[in-house]
Enzyme design. Structure first.
Site: not given
Lengths: 348, 959
Positions: B195, B628, B632
């Site tokens: 990410d 995080d 995700d």
């Protein structure tokens, strides 16, 4: 080998410096950080060559010593199972051995080639005899051997648990198939005294066989196996039985029969009077009589000595070959064609 | 999936009102300057974005585990084969025992037998024997391996959790392995899917550089520069490091330049332009100031963090914006000469808002003197063409600077302005309000057209560069991971430009790397979109994507001859929708795998998960996802390993992850050190386990050959059952927990080591079978040497011969010695613990033999006093033990010595380097390390190398 521990990263790994803590050198800290002082052996050519040389220099002398011990043992081996069957029964040895009406006496003449020092051990050797067969090994009752008739649960002894509805002591296949050839020895006119005491391990006599357990109803069945036992002697003194009951590991084995406690000289001729009772004919086994002295290492067997010598020389040979290869070839630093992934790339 | 659009309608008093994204308040929205709103809560519960985008968590199974299963099947086949062969022999010998009522081996009483040994029912006996044999040789199937692995993994996890180098002190967060199942998988990661926001970056923007009137300002060091300079040599760090006298850092502002700071800008030659530049920054935005009443400090609430960076920058230089009303903007301007604060108020006439197609925003204001100004900031691609002929004075310089900034991953904006006279403005204003008030569908287009006309003939002021702040140590970490041969894909929901910027700042992209951009912004599709025919759009998009992918694939194939060329693939979310369709996804994957870096922008959480699944199932390699946020979660669950960053964005990611770390940079240590170790440990442990059980089990089989396959074990029952528990298991666990081929320092210095895991060299069939072969050889040597040495002759001086008890105990002693010494030879890391466990296991065997022999004979059976009375006093026992134990190890020792010297594996090379103390010889280390750079490698080191190459090329070309 180098010692490398407690030395924390000084490399620019992007890991920030960690504040010094008082626990830094604590064993627990080192343990959890997987940073215990450790020896990290590396197989350098020097280590390898030294190790091989060292092994060679240890094994070769050991080989000589053990080989010497083995050679010092004098051994007379005499196979008698065929010769002791009369000519007319040679074609049907089983019938001969099973015929109780025949006397099985037989005489053998053994020539002593080298002087033998007392004690001279007398062994009988059987070949192709599976004392390590599972059915055979299990067919005994240790409790009964120790406690005698007082112990009833002898189911492990089947099918020789009882005969004529009475329990058999000692029960089981092992005892039933007790070896029963007998030997007497004479040198010239004088008979050689054979000591048949102390041929079993002491712990067996003392702790495994009862002092007040007497053979009972033994070899009384329809089918007689091997030797009979004197019902008046307690099992702990029946050393023949005790030796026999300690089953052999392999299908060829020797068991101690007794000791001659006199020296024999070279060229002596020993006359053996034996009773050839035991049936090895039905399964094609051999019977041998062995007279042997002993060394500190035991009986005659060159294997250990020869193997030591062989492995020792082999080690030295390897170390030399390794040394030559090492000197001739540069070490492949940075030559990464050995890396499997590089190989893959090249191949594709 | 449609997170960027919303269509609805509301009926109120029998009238219908259209609802669009404008009417939608997203989660976390704050109400400002408004007392209340009426609202309806929509998309709750199962309709929330999170749930809609979630995928079912798949069960994760490790590759090593799967392979281990196959090894077990293989072992079972061997076991079965051995049992069957034994049974056949047993059947024949048993049948042979009774020939027409004549007993052969009469001592076994074949005439009166049980089913297990009955010659009359030999086939049945053979089948029963087969079962016995399966039990007896059961050591080939190491049940205790599973238990040991579990123990080892828990301990490994503890080490991961305890690692001080992965402990984030600021937030008091250690690494946390939430499942202990995937430890060794960490050492085999092939692709990392990351990410962006919150993972790579901190989601904070810092104003770091600017170019005004063709002069570049800003001494701040970007993360990229810092990393690159560190790679160049440590000496430069000090010069480039932040100046020590920096005050408390201001969020969003990382600009230092003594020429501009503290009012010094008046002395510059272009002071006038500098003033205009910062004024523009202070005015041209949509920020709302908040004045702290106590301190008088102003903070800003903005739509995006980069906008606040601008306002803050202006404030720090001395143009403090502090009040916004509906029609005016007020600011204090610091007069550098007098040091006074002058208040200025601008009348806000119009705001021409930012959107992604315009790529610029403007405000039209009237200053106190009545001058009308149009202030404009926007992307370089749209701004340069809008400059007036006389406004291009600094164009060349500025564009050069902008190019430099972009290469450093900075987000750049061009600032320009224009003065309007009253008539121009009036004309514009009337058209503009007309367009604004129109209710037709093409209202936006109308507005755009009007704005477009006024935003021309601009005069260039300069450019700004904002750094999307990377998390600490990210470029370095990426560098190491890239050198380790791990591919890194960035999956982000951000705009393409942002994603590309980050690509540059992380060194995932670099100049000279060919960017393949797959998008659907073509005119054809846009016109179709206007027409609104969904089927046609889908069809056209699909075709366009297919075309773009195959085109790119051809480019890649064509460039095969030039090895220096690296490609980067950038895909946006819309294209991804079509690229992930069943018939294109393999094409897409094929293309992506061949590119050095892959960036997916504008992707929804579901797409992230789908991409992860595609990589995982398409390549069959291990994937690791790191993120995080709640968006995700799907990706983390889908990947082989999900790593959650326990940062600021809540706990959802951590809750669904397998391992949680506090910072992206810890990934380096997690993979390169812990992953590598765990993989190594587990694979060596499994190999060794099979070895030791084969060594033991095969001696049993060999003994059977000499016991007419009757099923009688060579050893006492207790020896058999305690072998795995007491005499050989603890050192293996120590191997699994403590062994290190090289220390963590070297793991990080030679990231290529990691490839041993990715290529799975330590758990290849070749290696497994070699270990098994070693086991068979050991068993054969032990068995034959022991039996030959003890054969038939007297065992000791007293003339007694060796029975089953003595041979069994001796052979067992040899086996215990051999497997433990083998362990000592195989491990690379000897701590006190290993010493205790290895030598302890051997000592334990003797102690056990003494203790067990001392028990009553009814319990100890044939092991009664076997050590004290028979073995220990006999020299041949000791000689045989030492001789057999050492001889058995010679084949392995020779093999590993030769391998180490002539065919070293990579970790062995590193061991050489360490051993010879050549770690400080840079040339030498470089030689070993050189292989880690391939043309497709990304990261700062590779970037530097590519730069060198370019330089060299250009020199040769010119010369």
């Amino acid at each position: 080998m180098d010692l490398d521990g407690g030395n924390l990263s000084t490399v620019t790994t992007g890991v920030q410096a960690i504040p010094i803590r008082s626990t830094r050198h604590g064993a627990l800290y080192q343990f959890t950080q997987q940073n215990l002082p450790a020896c990290k052996p590396v197989l350098t050519p020097a280590t390898v060559i030294t190790t091989f040389l060292l092994m060679g220099f240890i094994f070769i002398p050991v080989g000589f010593i053990t080989l010497r011990a083995s050679i010092s043992v004098v051994e007379i081996v005499d196979r008698y199972d065929i010769d002791c069957v009369p000519e007319e029964f040679r074609n049907n040895k089983v019938a001969y051995i099973k015929d109780d009406s025949l006397t099985k006496n037989c005489s053998r003449f053994l020539k002593v080639l080298k002087p033998m020092r007392a004690p001279i051990y007398i062994y009988y050797q059987l070949d192709n005899y599976y004392q390590n067969h599972r059915r055979y090994v299990k067919s005994r009752s240790d409790q009964q051997l120790l406690h005698g008739l007082g112990y009833n649960d002898t189911s492990s002894c089947k099918p020789l648990e009882s005969s004529h509805d009475l329990p058999v002591v000692p029960c089981g296949l092992i005892a039933w198939s007790l070896f029963n050839d007998t030997y007497t020895f004479s040198r010239g006119p004088t008979e050689l005294k054979v000591n048949r005491k102390n041929i079993a391990w002491k712990s067996d006599r003392d702790q495994k066989y009862g002092k007040h357990v007497y053979p009972f109803n033994f070899q009384n069945g329809t089918l007689i196996g091997g030797g009979k036992l004197d019902p008046s002697i307690p099992l702990s003194d029946q050393e023949d039985l005790i030796v026999w009951m300690r089953t052999a590991a392999l299908p060829s084995f020797r068991k101690l029969y007794g000791k001659i406690e006199e020296d024999l000289d070279a060229d002596d001729v020993i006359v053996v009077h034996l009773k050839n009772n035991y049936n090895t004919y039905s399964f094609g086994g051999k019977k041998k009589l062995v007279l042997s002295t002993s060394s500190w290492l035991g009986g005659k067997n060159d294997f250990l000595g020869v193997a030591n010598l062989f492995v020792g020389s082999f080690c030295i040979l390897i170390s030399i070959v390794f040394l030559l290869l090492h000197v001739k070839n540069p070490r492949p630093y940075g030559d990464t064609t050995y890396l499997s992934w590089n190989r893959k790339i090249v191949a594709s | 999936m449609k997170i960027y659009s919303f269509v609805g309608s509301m009926e109120y008093e029998e009238q219908q009102y259209p609802l669009s994204l404008q009417q939608l308040l997203l989660r976390d929205s704050k109400l400002r300057n408004t007392d209340y709103v009426f609202g309806v809560v929509i998309f709750t519960g199962h309709d929330t974005k999170v749930i809609q985008n979630s995928t079912d968590p798949p069960s994760k199974r490790r590759k090593v585990e799967k392979k281990m299963d196959r090894v077990i099947y293989f072992m079972f086949c061997i076991l079965f084969l051995m049992a069957v062969v034994g049974s056949i022999f047993f059947g024949f010998t048993t049948k042979d025992d009774l020939d027409n009522g004549v007993m052969k081996r009469w001592y076994l009483r074949p005439d009166d037998s049980t089913i297990f040994f009955d010659p009359k029912r030999a086939p049945a006996a053979a089948i029963y024997h087969c079962l016995t044999a399966l039990m007896l040789y059961g050591f080939f199937i190491p049940i205790s391996l599973y238990v040991s692995i579990e123990i080892v993994k828990v301990l490994q996890s503890i080490f991961i959790n305890q690692d001080i180098h992965m402990y984030y002190e600021d937030a008091d967060k250690p690494a946390h392995a939430r499942t202990s199942n995937l430890n060794e998988e960490l050492g085999q990661v092939d692709t990392i899917l990351s990410d962006k926001t919150g993972t790579l970056t901190c989601n904070s923007m810092e104003f770091i550089k600017c170019s005004i009137a063709g002069v570049a300002y800003g001494r701040g060091v970007t993360e990229v520069e810092r990393t690159m300079s560190r790679k160049n040599g440590p000496a430069l760090i000090d010069n480039l490091g932040e100046s020590p006298d920096r005050n408390v850092p201001i969020k969003g502002f990382n600009f230092t330049d003594e020429r501009i700071m503290n009012g010094k800008w008046v002395n510059e030659t272009n002071a006038d332009i500098i003033k205009k530049f910062f004024r523009l920054l202070a005015i041209c935005h949509t920020a709302i100031p908040e004045v702290d009443e106590e301190t008088g400090n102003v903070s800003y609430e903005t739509e995006s963090p980069d906008e606040s960076a601008f306002v803050i920058a202006a404030r720090e230089i001395g143009f403090e914006f502090y009040k916004r009303t509906q029609t005016s903007l007020s600011m204090y301007e610091l007069d550098p000469v007098s040091g006074d604060k002058i208040e200025r108020t601008y009348k806000l006439l119009n705001v021409l808002e930012f959107n992604s197609s315009r790529k610029r925003m403007s405000v039209i204001v009237k200053d106190e003197k009545g001058k009308i100004l149009l202030l404009c900031k926007g992307a370089d691609s749209v701004m340069f063409e809008r400059l007036a002929k006389d406004g291009r004075e600094f164009e060349e310089k500025t564009s050069e600077h902008v190019h430099e900034y972009a290469d450093a991953g900075l987000r750049t904006l061009i600032l320009a302005y224009r003065e309007l006279d009253e008539n121009q403005y009036k004309e514009f204003d009337s058209k503009f309000s007309q367009a604004k008030n129109s209710v037709s569908e093409d209202r936006d287009t109308l507005i755009e057209e009007v704005s477009d006309k006024i935003e021309r003939n601009l005069i260039l002021l300069g450019a700004t560069a904002v750094e999307d702040k990377l998390q600490n140590g990210v470029p370095n970490c990426i560098d190491k991971l890239a050198q380790a041969g791990i591919k890194i894909w960035v999956l982000t929901g951000d705009k393409m430009e942002t994603a590309i910027n980050i690509g540059f700042s992380c060194s995932l992209l670099r100049q000279g790397m060919k960017q393949i951009i797959i998008h659907l912004e073509t005119q054809e599709i846009q016109s179709l979109e206007k027409a609104g025919d969904k089927v046609a759009i889908a069809k056209a998009s699909r075709e366009s994507i297919r075309y773009q992918i195959s085109e790119a694939a051809q480019q890649l194939t064509a460039s095969k001859g030039t090895p220096q060329q690296a490609f980067a693939l950038i895909v946006d979310g819309k294209s991804l929708t079509y690229a992930l369709e069943d018939n294109t996804k393999n094409m897409f994957l094929d293309l992506a795998v061949r590119c050095a870096s892959v960036i997916c922008c504008r992707s929804s959480p579901k797409q992230k998960a789908l991409v992860t699944r595609l990589v995982k199932s398409g390549t069959g390699k291990t994937t690791l996802a790191i993120g995080d946020g709640a968006n995700d979660v799907g990706m983390l669950q889908e990947a082989d390993i999900g790593v959650g960053i326990s940062g600021v964005e809540g706990m959802q990611a951590v809750m669904s992850s397998d391992i949680a770390i506090a910072q992206f940079r810890y990934l380096e240590r997690l993979l390169l050190v812990h992953g590598h170790w765990c993989y190594r440990r587990i694979s060596s442990m499994i190999c060794y386990f099979f070895y030791k059980n084969i060594t033991f089990g095969f001696t049993l089989f060999l003994y059977e050959v000499y016991a007419s396959f009757s099923g009688q074990p060579a050893y006492n029952d207790w020896f058999l059952s305690l072998y795995n528990v007491l005499f050989s298991s603890l050192p293996v666990i120590a191997l699994g927990v403590f062994d290190q081929d090289v220390s963590s320092r070297y793991c990080l210095r030679f990231p290529m080591l990691y490839q041993e895991g990715v290529q799975n060299v330590l758990f290849s069939w070749r290696r497994i079978l070699s270990w098994m072969l070693n086991g068979f050889i050991s068993a054969i040597i032990i068995f034959f040497f022991c039996t030959k040495a003890m054969e038939i002759q007297a065992f000791d001086e007293k003339g007694r011969t060796a029975g089953r008890d003595i041979l069994g105990a001796t052979m067992f002693t040899c086996v215990v010695w051999v497997v433990n010494l083998q362990m000592a030879l195989a491990i690379n890391y000897f701590t006190l613990i290993q010493h205790i466990l290895i030598w302890g296991s051997i000592a334990l065997w003797y102690l056990f033999l003494i203790a067990y022999g001392a028990m009553s004979p009814s319990f100890s059976k044939n092991a009664y006093k076997v050590f004290i009375e028979t073995l220990a006093p006999s020299p041949s026992f000791w000689i045989i033990t030492v001789f057999v134990a050492i001889t058995t190890l010679i084949p392995y020792f020779t093999f590993s010595a030769i391998q180490m010297r002539f065919f070293p594996m990579y970790h062995e090379m590193v061991q050489w380097i360490r051993h010879e103390g050549k770690t400080n010889d840079p040339e030498f280390v470089a030689m070993v390390r050189q292989v880690s750079l391939r043309p497709t490698t990304v990261g700062p080191t590779a970037r530097l190398a590519a730069k060198d190459n370019d330089l060299r090329d250009s020199v040769t070309n010119h010369g």
